[in-house]
Design an enzyme around this catalytic site. Sequence first.
Site, PDB file in Angstrom:
ATOM      1  CE1 TYR A 158      49.715  30.173  35.760  1.00  0.00           C
ATOM      2  CE2 TYR A 158      51.113  32.028  35.662  1.00  0.00           C
ATOM      3  CZ  TYR A 158      50.457  31.024  35.029  1.00  0.00           C
ATOM      4  OH  TYR A 158      50.663  30.946  33.825  1.00  0.00           O
ATOM      5  CE  LYS A 165      53.032  30.850  30.975  1.00  0.00           C
ATOM      6  NZ  LYS A 165      53.370  30.021  29.744  1.00  0.00           N
TER       7      LYS A 165
HETATM    8  P1  NAD Z   1      48.361  22.162  27.293  1.00  0.00           P
HETATM    9  O1  NAD Z   1      48.452  21.374  28.513  1.00  0.00           O
HETATM   10  O2  NAD Z   1      47.223  21.616  26.625  1.00  0.00           O
HETATM   11  O3  NAD Z   1      49.588  22.744  26.820  1.00  0.00           O
HETATM   12  C1  NAD Z   1      50.928  22.528  27.407  1.00  0.00           C
HETATM   13  C2  NAD Z   1      51.802  21.986  26.542  1.00  0.00           C
HETATM   14  O4  NAD Z   1      53.102  22.000  27.093  1.00  0.00           O
HETATM   15  C3  NAD Z   1      51.648  20.325  26.281  1.00  0.00           C
HETATM   16  O5  NAD Z   1      51.321  20.209  24.993  1.00  0.00           O
HETATM   17  C4  NAD Z   1      52.816  19.770  26.892  1.00  0.00           C
HETATM   18  O6  NAD Z   1      53.206  18.521  26.362  1.00  0.00           O
HETATM   19  C5  NAD Z   1      53.879  20.812  26.626  1.00  0.00           C
HETATM   20  N1  NAD Z   1      54.746  20.501  27.613  1.00  0.00           N
HETATM   21  C6  NAD Z   1      55.046  20.571  28.809  1.00  0.00           C
HETATM   22  N2  NAD Z   1      56.323  20.035  29.039  1.00  0.00           N
HETATM   23  C7  NAD Z   1      57.068  19.904  27.921  1.00  0.00           C
HETATM   24  C8  NAD Z   1      58.442  19.438  27.413  1.00  0.00           C
HETATM   25  N3  NAD Z   1      59.143  19.244  28.469  1.00  0.00           N
HETATM   26  N4  NAD Z   1      58.528  19.360  26.016  1.00  0.00           N
HETATM   27  C9  NAD Z   1      57.702  19.712  25.103  1.00  0.00           C
HETATM   28  N5  NAD Z   1      56.573  20.113  25.472  1.00  0.00           N
HETATM   29  C10 NAD Z   1      56.172  20.059  26.803  1.00  0.00           C
HETATM   30  O7  NAD Z   1      47.718  23.520  28.250  1.00  0.00           O
HETATM   31  P2  NAD Z   1      47.603  25.035  27.466  1.00  0.00           P
HETATM   32  O8  NAD Z   1      46.995  25.799  28.458  1.00  0.00           O
HETATM   33  O9  NAD Z   1      47.198  24.898  25.985  1.00  0.00           O
HETATM   34  O10 NAD Z   1      49.032  25.607  27.695  1.00  0.00           O
HETATM   35  C11 NAD Z   1      49.587  26.098  26.265  1.00  0.00           C
HETATM   36  C12 NAD Z   1      50.330  27.472  26.627  1.00  0.00           C
HETATM   37  O11 NAD Z   1      49.485  28.487  27.146  1.00  0.00           O
HETATM   38  C13 NAD Z   1      51.411  27.379  27.860  1.00  0.00           C
HETATM   39  O12 NAD Z   1      52.613  28.144  27.923  1.00  0.00           O
HETATM   40  C14 NAD Z   1      50.382  27.724  29.026  1.00  0.00           C
HETATM   41  O13 NAD Z   1      51.127  28.413  30.103  1.00  0.00           O
HETATM   42  C15 NAD Z   1      49.873  29.060  28.140  1.00  0.00           C
HETATM   43  N6  NAD Z   1      48.744  29.652  28.843  1.00  0.00           N
HETATM   44  C16 NAD Z   1      47.732  28.691  29.306  1.00  0.00           C
HETATM   45  C17 NAD Z   1      46.395  29.780  29.842  1.00  0.00           C
HETATM   46  C18 NAD Z   1      45.468  28.662  30.499  1.00  0.00           C
HETATM   47  O14 NAD Z   1      44.640  29.227  31.296  1.00  0.00           O
HETATM   48  N7  NAD Z   1      45.165  27.624  29.903  1.00  0.00           N
HETATM   49  C19 NAD Z   1      46.604  30.675  30.346  1.00  0.00           C
HETATM   50  C20 NAD Z   1      47.771  31.671  29.605  1.00  0.00           C
HETATM   51  C21 NAD Z   1      48.691  31.053  29.098  1.00  0.00           C
END
Ligand code: NAD
Length: 258
Positions: A158, A165
């Site tokens: 990570y 984060k």
């Molecule tokens: P995801 O890939 O569907 O979403 C990530 C989003 O970030 C995408 O829509 C992407 O277009 C956007 N992004 C990246 N760079 C960008 C930029 N320069 N401008 C605009 N948008 C940008 O994956 P997700 O898991 O739904 O992630 C959403 C959030 O949840 C993130 O912050 C991720 O770190 C967090 N999160 C995810 C998990 C997991 O296990 N999936 C766990 C905890 C937190």
Amino acid sequence: MSDFSGRTGLIVGVANKRSIAWAIAQQADAAGARLVLTYQNERLKENVEELVPQLTTPPILLPCDVSRDEDISHLFATLDSQIDGLDFVVHGAAFAPREALSAPFIETSREAFRTALDISAYSLVAMARGAAPLLAKKGGGSIITLSYLGADRVFPNYNVMGVAKAALESSVRYLASDLGAQNIRVNTISAGPIKTLAASGVSGFSGILQVYRDRAALKRNIDTGDVAGAAMFLLSDWSRGVTGEVIYVDAGYRPMGM
Ligand code: NAD
């Protein structure tokens, strides 16, 4: 469920149907909210356009690469001319270069560190600054972002995303302090691991999923609907006294000692 009719929300971070932001968009739409969805680039625009017919109320679609100040200014200038204020903002954007999520953390380059912190943490500050006047127009509102326990603890690969984060969670507290007097709340949901596009960048991610299934109090992984449920609480008036907080939606992994 809360009634979101008459409310308008901006949702950043829909990449496809597996995105956490998409699950939140669906629940907010079902509760009656009118949405503004952004997409990162032309390639992802097509994905978002394909999903949109599933919503009850047609959303406004706008481009926004959160690493570009001009995109953010353009987004809020457009919104200012098209809608009469915002009630909530969902920030679900994060990114780190792939090599930084597989090599040892100590190898993180200056550029990878900068990119990860810029897109995954600073963007919340910039979005909150842009959204604040529109939220204030409605007498206040709610901003949420998405974090992970890797902010506090070490998870394999990570790496720099954990550092990002940690910065994101700290930014939530400072933003909550700055915006509280305008009745704008800022919180984060720390979600358990879910297989999404972003998660696929973390090397060995399925191993993390397995550990959660084995050890979380609920003995299961969470899904995007679990996160969306907590998001609806934080975006609604039910959480009107909550700001600057990290709410864990992880099936009870964090409280376990082993
Ligand atoms: P995801 O890939 O569907 O979403 C990530 C989003 O970030 C995408 O829509 C992407 O277009 C956007 N992004 C990246 N760079 C960008 C930029 N320069 N401008 C605009 N948008 C940008 O994956 P997700 O898991 O739904 O992630 C959403 C959030 O949840 C993130 O912050 C991720 O770190 C967090 N999160 C995810 C998990 C997991 O296990 N999936 C766990 C905890 C937190």
